[in-house]
Design a protein around this motif. Structure first.
Motif, short mmCIF file in Angstrom:
data_model
loop_
_atom_site.label_atom_id
_atom_site.label_comp_id
_atom_site.label_asym_id
_atom_site.label_seq_id
_atom_site.Cartn_x
_atom_site.Cartn_y
_atom_site.Cartn_z
N PRO A 62 -2.99 0.60 -4.63
CA PRO A 62 -3.52 0.12 -3.36
C PRO A 62 -3.84 -1.37 -3.42
O PRO A 62 -4.28 -1.87 -4.46
CB PRO A 62 -4.81 0.92 -3.16
N SER A 63 -3.62 -2.02 -2.30
CA SER A 63 -3.96 -3.44 -2.18
C SER A 63 -4.52 -3.69 -0.79
O SER A 63 -4.00 -3.16 0.18
CB SER A 63 -2.73 -4.32 -2.41
N ASN A 64 -5.57 -4.48 -0.73
CA ASN A 64 -6.13 -4.87 0.55
C ASN A 64 -5.76 -6.32 0.87
O ASN A 64 -6.36 -6.96 1.72
CB ASN A 64 -7.64 -4.68 0.60
N GLN A 65 -4.77 -6.84 0.18
CA GLN A 65 -4.37 -8.22 0.37
C GLN A 65 -3.85 -8.47 1.78
O GLN A 65 -3.91 -9.58 2.27
CB GLN A 65 -3.33 -8.63 -0.67
N PHE A 66 -3.38 -7.43 2.44
CA PHE A 66 -2.87 -7.56 3.80
C PHE A 66 -3.85 -6.95 4.81
O PHE A 66 -3.50 -6.65 5.94
CB PHE A 66 -1.49 -6.92 3.91
N LYS A 67 -5.08 -6.71 4.34
CA LYS A 67 -6.20 -6.24 5.19
C LYS A 67 -5.92 -4.90 5.86
O LYS A 67 -6.26 -4.69 7.01
CB LYS A 67 -6.56 -7.29 6.26
N GLN A 68 -5.32 -3.97 5.09
CA GLN A 68 -5.02 -2.66 5.66
C GLN A 68 -5.39 -1.52 4.71
O GLN A 68 -4.77 -0.46 4.73
CB GLN A 68 -3.54 -2.58 6.04
N GLU A 69 -6.41 -1.75 3.90
CA GLU A 69 -6.84 -0.73 2.96
C GLU A 69 -8.34 -0.51 3.11
O GLU A 69 -9.05 -1.37 3.65
CB GLU A 69 -6.49 -1.17 1.52
N THR A 70 -8.81 0.63 2.63
CA THR A 70 -10.25 0.91 2.65
C THR A 70 -10.95 -0.08 1.73
O THR A 70 -10.31 -0.85 1.02
CB THR A 70 -10.52 2.34 2.14
N GLU A 71 -12.26 -0.04 1.73
CA GLU A 71 -13.03 -1.03 0.97
C GLU A 71 -13.16 -0.71 -0.51
O GLU A 71 -13.52 -1.58 -1.29
CB GLU A 71 -14.40 -1.21 1.60
N ASN A 72 -12.90 0.54 -0.90
CA ASN A 72 -13.02 0.83 -2.33
C ASN A 72 -11.90 1.76 -2.79
O ASN A 72 -11.27 2.45 -2.00
CB ASN A 72 -14.41 1.42 -2.66
N SER A 73 -11.68 1.72 -4.09
CA SER A 73 -10.55 2.44 -4.69
C SER A 73 -10.66 3.95 -4.54
O SER A 73 -9.67 4.64 -4.28
CB SER A 73 -10.44 2.08 -6.18
N LYS A 74 -11.86 4.49 -4.70
CA LYS A 74 -12.03 5.94 -4.56
C LYS A 74 -11.74 6.38 -3.13
O LYS A 74 -11.15 7.42 -2.89
CB LYS A 74 -13.41 6.37 -5.02
N GLY A 75 -12.16 5.57 -2.15
CA GLY A 75 -11.87 5.88 -0.74
C GLY A 75 -10.38 5.85 -0.46
O GLY A 75 -9.86 6.69 0.28
N ALA A 76 -9.68 4.89 -1.05
CA ALA A 76 -8.23 4.80 -0.87
C ALA A 76 -7.55 6.02 -1.48
O ALA A 76 -6.67 6.63 -0.86
CB ALA A 76 -7.70 3.51 -1.50
N GLU A 77 -7.97 6.38 -2.69
CA GLU A 77 -7.38 7.55 -3.34
C GLU A 77 -7.64 8.82 -2.52
O GLU A 77 -6.73 9.63 -2.30
CB GLU A 77 -7.95 7.72 -4.75
N GLU A 78 -8.87 8.97 -2.05
CA GLU A 78 -9.21 10.15 -1.25
C GLU A 78 -8.39 10.22 0.03
O GLU A 78 -7.91 11.29 0.41
CB GLU A 78 -10.71 10.11 -0.92
N ALA A 79 -8.20 9.09 0.70
CA ALA A 79 -7.40 9.06 1.93
C ALA A 79 -5.96 9.48 1.64
O ALA A 79 -5.35 10.21 2.42
CB ALA A 79 -7.44 7.67 2.56
N CYS A 80 -5.42 9.03 0.52
CA CYS A 80 -4.05 9.40 0.14
C CYS A 80 -3.93 10.89 -0.11
O CYS A 80 -2.97 11.53 0.32
CB CYS A 80 -3.62 8.66 -1.13
#
Length: 156
Positions: A62-80
């Motif tokens: 996950p990368s938020n470099q393009f401003k389209q990711e959750t604020e934390n890694s666990k949240g990103a993993e959970e969303a996936c």
């Protein structure tokens, strides 16, 4: 350095060496759960399930470099996992461009310049790596994961 010399960090904070995937065909993709291309997670999961028994691993970064990711890694993993049924390994949120980019993406881009240039232009840029750790193909964000199947089969 070779790809296997790099370390990756899981959302839990566990650090591991990519050498654990030596001898496998690897798809590495920079992801973002809030991106319009996020439905590609389902196709990536399908490819992973279809070929994992033959030696394929898909790695999501996950990368938020393009401003389209959750604020934390666990949240990103959970969303996936919840929204797209992802079972392949996901990692901590990191940059894919610039001076603070994840070193893995520095390696991938510098070893795939001939394909699409060095800079990653958007989420869901996909890198296909052979069993020896060589980047053999770089797919653009809009390339559907299914486009990788033929080459994955050849590499397996």
């Amino acid at each position: 350095m070779k790809l296997y010399d790099y370390e990756a960090i899981l959302p839990s904070g566990e650090v591991y060496s990519l050498s654990r995937y030596q001898g496998k065909v690897i798809v590495i993709v920079n992801t973002a759960t809030k991106c319009g291309l996020a439905p590609q997670f389902e196709a990536l999961e399908k490819i992973y399930n279809d070929y994992k028994e033959n030696g394929l691993i898909v790695l999501g970064f996950p990368s938020n470099q393009f401003k389209q990711e959750t604020e934390n890694s666990k949240g990103a993993e959970e969303a996936c996992r919840l929204n797209y049924g992802v079972t392949f390994p996901m990692h901590q949120i990191s940059n894919v461009n610039g001076p603070h980019r994840n070193p893995i993406f520095g390696y991938l881009t510098s070893n795939s310049k001939a394909f699409l240039g060095e800079k990653i232009k958007w989420n869901f840029t996909k890198f296909l790596v052979d069993r020896q750790g060589n980047v053999v193909k770089r797919y653009s964000p809009k390339d559907r994961p299914e486009k990788m199947r033929k080459m994955i089969e050849e590499l397996l």
